[in-house]
Write a protein that holds these residues in place. Structure first.
Motif, short mmCIF file in Angstrom:
data_model
loop_
_atom_site.label_atom_id
_atom_site.label_comp_id
_atom_site.label_asym_id
_atom_site.label_seq_id
_atom_site.Cartn_x
_atom_site.Cartn_y
_atom_site.Cartn_z
N ASP A 82 -93.28 -57.37 3.70
CA ASP A 82 -94.87 -56.73 3.69
C ASP A 82 -95.41 -55.80 5.09
OD1 ASP A 82 -95.68 -58.21 1.75
OD2 ASP A 82 -95.93 -60.35 2.84
N ARG A 83 -94.08 -55.79 6.06
CA ARG A 83 -94.40 -54.95 7.18
C ARG A 83 -94.45 -53.59 6.26
NH1 ARG A 83 -88.78 -56.32 10.70
NH2 ARG A 83 -89.29 -58.96 11.11
N ASP A 84 -94.45 -53.29 5.32
CA ASP A 84 -93.92 -51.80 4.85
C ASP A 84 -94.81 -51.87 3.70
OD1 ASP A 84 -95.27 -49.02 4.16
OD2 ASP A 84 -93.68 -48.21 6.07
N PRO A 85 -96.19 -52.59 2.84
CA PRO A 85 -95.55 -53.08 1.29
C PRO A 85 -95.72 -52.06 0.91
CG PRO A 85 -98.50 -53.31 3.08
CD PRO A 85 -96.71 -53.07 3.38
N LEU A 86 -96.54 -51.09 1.09
CA LEU A 86 -96.40 -49.84 -0.11
C LEU A 86 -95.53 -49.34 -0.69
CD1 LEU A 86 -100.10 -48.16 0.58
CD2 LEU A 86 -99.32 -49.53 -1.40
N VAL A 87 -94.54 -48.55 0.22
CA VAL A 87 -93.04 -48.01 0.71
C VAL A 87 -92.08 -49.09 0.06
CG1 VAL A 87 -91.31 -47.77 2.10
CG2 VAL A 87 -93.35 -46.46 2.26
N ASN A 88 -92.41 -50.32 0.58
CA ASN A 88 -91.32 -51.70 0.09
C ASN A 88 -91.77 -51.66 -1.94
OD1 ASN A 88 -89.67 -51.25 2.62
ND2 ASN A 88 -90.98 -52.90 3.17
N LEU A 89 -92.30 -51.01 -2.11
CA LEU A 89 -92.68 -51.91 -3.80
C LEU A 89 -92.47 -52.10 -4.54
CD1 LEU A 89 -95.13 -52.85 -5.26
CD2 LEU A 89 -95.25 -49.87 -5.38
N PHE A 90 -91.02 -50.84 -4.49
CA PHE A 90 -90.03 -51.21 -6.24
C PHE A 90 -88.93 -52.19 -5.46
CE2 PHE A 90 -85.09 -50.86 -6.77
CZ PHE A 90 -85.48 -50.54 -8.63
N VAL A 91 -88.50 -52.29 -4.30
CA VAL A 91 -88.07 -53.86 -3.92
C VAL A 91 -89.06 -55.42 -3.96
CG1 VAL A 91 -86.30 -55.13 -2.31
CG2 VAL A 91 -86.32 -52.98 -2.46
N ARG A 92 -90.42 -54.80 -3.46
CA ARG A 92 -90.88 -56.79 -4.16
C ARG A 92 -91.08 -56.55 -5.74
NH1 ARG A 92 -94.61 -58.92 -1.21
NH2 ARG A 92 -95.58 -60.94 -3.02
N ASN A 93 -91.55 -55.96 -6.58
CA ASN A 93 -91.29 -55.79 -7.66
C ASN A 93 -90.07 -55.96 -8.53
OD1 ASN A 93 -92.37 -55.23 -10.38
ND2 ASN A 93 -90.21 -54.25 -10.64
N ARG A 94 -89.18 -55.82 -7.61
CA ARG A 94 -87.09 -57.00 -8.30
C ARG A 94 -87.51 -58.79 -7.99
NH1 ARG A 94 -84.92 -56.24 -11.98
NH2 ARG A 94 -82.17 -56.30 -10.78
N VAL A 95 -87.51 -58.35 -7.14
CA VAL A 95 -87.45 -60.01 -5.96
C VAL A 95 -88.36 -60.64 -7.08
CG1 VAL A 95 -88.40 -61.04 -3.77
CG2 VAL A 95 -86.57 -58.99 -4.21
N ASP A 96 -89.95 -60.37 -6.91
CA ASP A 96 -90.95 -61.14 -7.47
C ASP A 96 -90.66 -61.57 -9.07
OD1 ASP A 96 -92.57 -61.55 -5.36
OD2 ASP A 96 -93.77 -59.42 -6.48
N ALA A 97 -89.39 -60.41 -10.05
CA ALA A 97 -88.96 -60.77 -11.20
C ALA A 97 -88.05 -61.63 -11.50
CB ALA A 97 -88.96 -59.12 -11.72
N THR A 98 -87.51 -61.87 -10.46
CA THR A 98 -86.04 -62.39 -10.48
C THR A 98 -85.63 -63.49 -9.78
OG1 THR A 98 -85.18 -61.10 -8.23
CG2 THR A 98 -85.12 -59.35 -11.64
N GLY A 153 -93.49 -47.86 -13.27
CA GLY A 153 -92.53 -48.23 -13.02
C GLY A 153 -92.49 -49.83 -12.43
N ALA A 154 -93.01 -49.88 -11.22
CA ALA A 154 -93.12 -51.33 -10.82
C ALA A 154 -94.44 -51.29 -9.77
CB ALA A 154 -92.45 -50.82 -9.42
N ALA A 155 -95.05 -53.07 -10.02
CA ALA A 155 -96.06 -53.30 -9.94
C ALA A 155 -95.93 -54.49 -8.67
CB ALA A 155 -97.23 -53.43 -10.62
N ALA A 156 -96.96 -55.00 -8.08
CA ALA A 156 -97.05 -56.43 -7.76
C ALA A 156 -98.88 -55.92 -7.77
CB ALA A 156 -96.27 -56.10 -5.62
N PRO A 157 -99.32 -57.36 -7.20
CA PRO A 157 -100.44 -57.86 -7.18
C PRO A 157 -101.25 -56.37 -6.26
CG PRO A 157 -99.68 -60.11 -6.75
CD PRO A 157 -98.38 -58.60 -7.11
N TYR A 158 -100.81 -55.97 -5.02
CA TYR A 158 -101.70 -55.41 -4.14
C TYR A 158 -101.88 -54.00 -4.73
CZ TYR A 158 -97.09 -54.82 -1.89
OH TYR A 158 -95.80 -54.60 -1.76
N ALA A 159 -100.87 -53.34 -5.12
CA ALA A 159 -100.34 -51.79 -5.63
C ALA A 159 -98.99 -51.65 -7.02
CB ALA A 159 -99.85 -51.68 -4.33
#
Length: 284
Positions: free
Chosen positions: A28-44, A210-216
């Motif tokens: 969450d320190r840089d949520p847009l840049v870290n979106l791919f990893v956030r998507n993988r973490v949320d999914a798994t 290709g990747a998504a989170a609730p915010y982006a």
């Protein structure tokens, strides 16, 4: 008498579900840049059997400072210089062989400098990729022909996906793991993340989330049929994708593009995307 020198203790280890709270705070320190990893973490939820790799954490005095997705793609997260060095050492020690290193240029290039003697030469180093963001609907009139792809259209859309991937990445996705790529395309369609203009059984334009989170979310695979390029199709079509994605997936839309792809960059600029930082990708 001088005071005792306090030394910082550091270590790298795979993160587990018990680390999710701390990892989310880091992402969450840089949520847009870290979106791919956030998507993988949320999914798994960091369950190894779903992750298809690991997420490493770099700790200083037992505090998570940086992370690194280590699977088919190596993706550094908030990586400090010390963390970059530690992740590179871990990658060599674990003998992993990813297909790419992707992420913020100021982390990817120093990491590649350390890994190139072991993994090089790169098949395609892409060291200047503007990362673009759009937080509103485009002011362009959206192309009304753009719509979500349905699963019955898989056989129509799939050749365009293969063509785009081969053109962009430089390898045929059907070589080596055809079933895996077909499954990924089908998954994106099933999720409502695939958009296209289809006329007379032909794909004129397509793009995916290709990747998504609730915010982006992050777009990928933007493609215009080669014989139709240069006719101004991409920008209105992308405006339609942005409008539909913001309504159905996430309110902020991101993507990154090769600096030398001037036609694509012009189209993204027309749509309203703004350049916020720079990525790099080392394709192996």
């Amino acid at each position: 008498m001088g005071g005792a020198v306090l030394r910082t203790t550091t270590h790298v280890r795979p993160l587990t579900p018990s680390d999710l709270t701390e990892l989310h705070a880091l992402l969450d320190r840089d949520p847009l840049v870290n979106l791919f990893v956030r998507n993988r973490v949320d999914a798994t939820k960091l369950q190894t059997r779903w992750l298809g790799g690991q997420v490493w954490g770099y700790f200083e005095d037992d505090v998570l400072v940086s992370a690194c997705h280590a699977g088919a793609n190596v993706v550094p997260v908030q990586a400090t210089p010390a963390a970059i060095e530690a992740f590179a050492e871990r990658a060599v020690a674990d003998n992993i062989r990813p297909s790419s290193i992707v992420g913020p240029r100021d982390a990817v290039l120093p990491m590649w400098k350390l890994l190139e003697p072991h993994w090089g030469p790169a098949r395609s180093p892409r060291i200047d990729q503007p990362f673009l963001v759009l937080e509103r609907d485009s002011r362009l009139r959206p192309d009304p022909r753009v719509r979500p792809v349905v699963l019955d259209e898989f056989d129509t859309v799939y050749p365009a996906c293969v063509a785009m991937f081969t053109e962009e990445v430089g390898v045929d996705p059907e070589v080596g793991n055809r079933s895996g790529y077909r499954a990924r395309v089908a998954q994106l369609i099933s999720q409502g993340w695939s958009f296209a203009i289809i006329e007379d059984g032909e794909v004129l334009f397509k793009a995916e989330v290709g990747a998504a989170a609730p915010y982006a979310c992050q777009l990928q695979g933007v493609y215009v049929r080669p014989d139709l390029r240069g006719r101004g199709i991409a920008a209105p079509a992308l405006a339609a994708v942005v409008e539909q994605v913001r309504a159905t997936v996430s309110p902020i839309v991101t993507l990154y593009v090769n600096d030398h792809n001037t036609a694509a960059r012009r189209a993204y600029e027309r749509v309203g995307f703004r350049h916020t930082t720079t990525f790099a990708s080392i394709l192996l």
